[in-house]
Design an enzyme around this catalytic site. Structure first.
Site, PDB file in Angstrom:
ATOM      1  N   THR A 119     -29.110  -0.881  13.166  1.00 18.96           N
ATOM      2  CA  THR A 119     -27.992  -1.655  12.620  1.00 18.96           C
ATOM      3  C   THR A 119     -27.824  -1.232  11.168  1.00 18.96           C
ATOM      4  O   THR A 119     -28.726  -1.445  10.354  1.00 18.96           O
ATOM      5  CB  THR A 119     -28.288  -3.165  12.680  1.00 18.96           C
ATOM      6  OG1 THR A 119     -28.580  -3.520  14.027  1.00 18.96           O
ATOM      7  CG2 THR A 119     -27.088  -3.969  12.199  1.00 18.96           C
ATOM      8  N   LYS A 148     -20.966  -4.991  16.314  1.00 20.25           N
ATOM      9  CA  LYS A 148     -22.257  -5.665  16.114  1.00 20.25           C
ATOM     10  C   LYS A 148     -22.174  -6.712  14.986  1.00 20.25           C
ATOM     11  O   LYS A 148     -22.614  -7.848  15.142  1.00 20.25           O
ATOM     12  CB  LYS A 148     -23.316  -4.603  15.789  1.00 20.25           C
ATOM     13  CG  LYS A 148     -24.604  -5.119  15.207  1.00 20.25           C
ATOM     14  CD  LYS A 148     -25.641  -5.438  16.231  1.00 20.25           C
ATOM     15  CE  LYS A 148     -26.848  -6.095  15.591  1.00 20.25           C
ATOM     16  NZ  LYS A 148     -27.834  -6.516  16.526  1.00 20.25           N
ATOM     17  N   LYS A 167     -29.755  -9.922   7.092  1.00 17.39           N
ATOM     18  CA  LYS A 167     -29.354  -8.513   6.959  1.00 17.39           C
ATOM     19  C   LYS A 167     -27.973  -8.291   7.582  1.00 17.39           C
ATOM     20  O   LYS A 167     -27.090  -7.693   6.969  1.00 17.39           O
ATOM     21  CB  LYS A 167     -30.395  -7.615   7.651  1.00 17.39           C
ATOM     22  CG  LYS A 167     -29.954  -6.157   7.747  1.00 17.39           C
ATOM     23  CD  LYS A 167     -30.836  -5.307   8.637  1.00 17.39           C
ATOM     24  CE  LYS A 167     -30.158  -3.960   8.877  1.00 17.39           C
ATOM     25  NZ  LYS A 167     -30.943  -3.039   9.668  1.00 17.39           N
TER      26      LYS A 167
HETATM   27  P1  NAD Z   1     -39.117  -1.744  12.341  1.00 14.81           P
HETATM   28  O1  NAD Z   1     -39.278  -1.879  10.868  1.00 14.81           O
HETATM   29  O2  NAD Z   1     -40.139  -2.352  13.251  1.00 14.81           O
HETATM   30  O3  NAD Z   1     -38.980  -0.192  12.725  1.00 14.81           O
HETATM   31  C1  NAD Z   1     -38.388   0.788  11.907  1.00 14.81           C
HETATM   32  C2  NAD Z   1     -39.297   2.006  11.958  1.00 14.81           C
HETATM   33  O4  NAD Z   1     -38.680   3.058  11.193  1.00 14.81           O
HETATM   34  C3  NAD Z   1     -40.675   1.758  11.349  1.00 14.81           C
HETATM   35  O5  NAD Z   1     -41.693   2.055  12.294  1.00 14.81           O
HETATM   36  C4  NAD Z   1     -40.723   2.704  10.143  1.00 14.81           C
HETATM   37  O6  NAD Z   1     -42.008   3.239   9.895  1.00 14.81           O
HETATM   38  C5  NAD Z   1     -39.742   3.776  10.580  1.00 14.81           C
HETATM   39  N1  NAD Z   1     -39.216   4.588   9.479  1.00 14.81           N
HETATM   40  C6  NAD Z   1     -38.799   4.168   8.262  1.00 14.81           C
HETATM   41  N2  NAD Z   1     -38.377   5.221   7.523  1.00 14.81           N
HETATM   42  C7  NAD Z   1     -38.554   6.325   8.301  1.00 14.81           C
HETATM   43  C8  NAD Z   1     -38.310   7.710   8.104  1.00 14.81           C
HETATM   44  N3  NAD Z   1     -37.795   8.175   6.947  1.00 14.81           N
HETATM   45  N4  NAD Z   1     -38.613   8.571   9.108  1.00 14.81           N
HETATM   46  C9  NAD Z   1     -39.146   8.112  10.279  1.00 14.81           C
HETATM   47  N5  NAD Z   1     -39.398   6.810  10.526  1.00 14.81           N
HETATM   48  C10 NAD Z   1     -39.094   5.930   9.543  1.00 14.81           C
HETATM   49  O7  NAD Z   1     -37.668  -2.342  12.664  1.00 14.81           O
HETATM   50  P2  NAD Z   1     -37.086  -2.751  14.107  1.00 14.81           P
HETATM   51  O8  NAD Z   1     -37.273  -4.214  14.307  1.00 14.81           O
HETATM   52  O9  NAD Z   1     -37.572  -1.780  15.119  1.00 14.81           O
HETATM   53  O10 NAD Z   1     -35.525  -2.550  13.845  1.00 14.81           O
HETATM   54  C11 NAD Z   1     -34.924  -1.254  13.829  1.00 14.81           C
HETATM   55  C12 NAD Z   1     -33.428  -1.419  13.730  1.00 14.81           C
HETATM   56  O11 NAD Z   1     -32.948  -2.201  14.831  1.00 14.81           O
HETATM   57  C13 NAD Z   1     -32.960  -2.128  12.461  1.00 14.81           C
HETATM   58  O12 NAD Z   1     -31.788  -1.494  11.992  1.00 14.81           O
HETATM   59  C14 NAD Z   1     -32.678  -3.543  12.939  1.00 14.81           C
HETATM   60  O13 NAD Z   1     -31.694  -4.193  12.148  1.00 14.81           O
HETATM   61  C15 NAD Z   1     -32.184  -3.289  14.342  1.00 14.81           C
HETATM   62  N6  NAD Z   1     -32.360  -4.418  15.271  1.00 14.81           N
HETATM   63  C16 NAD Z   1     -33.548  -5.097  15.329  1.00 14.81           C
HETATM   64  C17 NAD Z   1     -33.687  -6.150  16.213  1.00 14.81           C
HETATM   65  C18 NAD Z   1     -34.991  -6.913  16.297  1.00 14.81           C
HETATM   66  O14 NAD Z   1     -35.002  -7.975  16.940  1.00 14.81           O
HETATM   67  N7  NAD Z   1     -36.074  -6.432  15.744  1.00 14.81           N
HETATM   68  C19 NAD Z   1     -32.615  -6.511  17.036  1.00 14.81           C
HETATM   69  C20 NAD Z   1     -31.429  -5.778  16.993  1.00 14.81           C
HETATM   70  C21 NAD Z   1     -31.320  -4.724  16.093  1.00 14.81           C
END
Ligand code: NAD
Length: 290
Positions: A87, A162, A237
């Site tokens: 997102t 979204k 966010k």
């Molecule tokens: P998260 O923080 O668990 O995962 C993000 C991952 O990206 C981490 O493991 C981090 O180490 C990695 N990362 C960061 N910088 C990086 C880079 N330069 N290269 C490689 N890896 C890198 O977050 P999440 O909960 O998995 O969410 C991910 C996305 O999905 C976000 O944009 C969030 O808004 C969206 N989202 C989350 C949910 C939820 O319920 N968690 C629901 C819908 C959407």
């Protein structure tokens, strides 16, 4: 298909695992998270991307997406698809799509709803922006990771869908919680409130499917001490992204702005961080009219 998967956190980890379990060759990269079962580790984002037909990113925000795109776009094969499921702000989604297209790639923005449970179960909903042919080619992957993929138009429209959805959700959850708190003070018991509203014109997903009051309606995070679920800071966010987008196109969104301000106060000045976004109900319960 050969798939590169970058960002293997709470959401990306189980999504990549499901793709591998379905028989795709998945190569992953993350700066911190461990490799999920069935996913081969690459030494860099560019290495994870270089052989792939589709590169999927699932990253925290638009700035990180732009940084990763700078690394992977030059490494990707011509005609391959850069599929971002994070997102992010609409502007970053469109900028990354333009960058990919200029390099001879195809791009899709495909943010999800359904949360961590949906990622694990393979029941996410994808809201997708990009070309018809890229959408058609990525459809088999959406079918593994999710239960529904809606093609919303050109690049950036997935993110637009979204943030509009979540702006409605944030405002509706607040309205539902404040109504429960008012009903309490008026002496109306919660079961009666639920039974009436869930079958009347005040019904909504927030009330009917994700009731913020424990012990009534279907099971929800309220029944689990408001453990997320969908954390209040993630709602904040998305509400900030919707306000950023509204400012960019001069759209008047007073309810969205009020929702953003309330979640900002809850998360940053009160005790909302780490709680489900429906924990607005105990917050209102404790308060009087201010
Ligand atoms: P998260 O923080 O668990 O995962 C993000 C991952 O990206 C981490 O493991 C981090 O180490 C990695 N990362 C960061 N910088 C990086 C880079 N330069 N290269 C490689 N890896 C890198 O977050 P999440 O909960 O998995 O969410 C991910 C996305 O999905 C976000 O944009 C969030 O808004 C969206 N989202 C989350 C949910 C939820 O319920 N968690 C629901 C819908 C959407």
């Amino acid at each position: 298909m050969k798939i590169g998967f970058i960002g293997l956190g709470n959401m990306g980890g189980p999504m990549a695992k499901n793709l591998a379990a379905a028989g795709h060759a998945v190569t992953g990269f993350d700066v911190a998270a461990p490799m999920p079962e069935g996913v081969a580790a690459a030494a860099s984002a560019a290495k994870a991307a270089s052989e792939a037909n589709v590169v999927i990113t699932m990253l925290p925000d638009g700035a990180i997406l732009r940084k990763v795109a700078d690394e992977v776009v030059p490494a990707m094969r011509q005609g391959a698809i850069l599929l971002d499921c994070s997102t992010v702000d609409v502007e970053s989604a469109r900028a990354v799509a333009d960058q990919a297209t200029a390099a001879g790639l195809r791009a899709l923005d495909a943010p999800v709803s359904g949360g961590i449970g949906g990622a694990q179960a393979g029941t996410l909903t994808f809201m997708v922006g990009g070309s018809d042919d890229a959408f058609a080619d990525a459809k088999p992957l959406f079918d593994i990771m999710g239960q529904k993929a809606v093609h919303c138009g050109p690049s950036g429209n997935g993110q637009a869908a979204k943030i509009c959805n979540n702006m409605i959700l944030g405002a509706t959850m607040i309205a539902t919680c404040e109504a429960f708190a008012l009903a309490d003070k008026l002496g109306l018991d919660r079961q009666s409130m639920f039974d009436v509203v869930s079958t009347s014109s005040g019904y909504s997903w927030s009330l009917n499917a994700y009731c913020p009051a424990p012990g009534i309606g279907p099971k929800s995070p309220a029944d689990n001490d408001y453990k997320p679920g969908f954390a209040a800071e993630l709602m904040l966010k998305d509400l900030r992204l919707s306000q950023q987008a509204a400012a960019a196109v001069d759209a008047d969104t007073p309810m969205g702005r009020a929702a953003r301000d309330l979640y900002a106060q809850f998360v940053e000045a009160e005790d909302g961080r780490g709680k489900d976004f429906s924990a607005m109900l105990p917050r209102f319960e404790k308060r009087g009219r201010s």
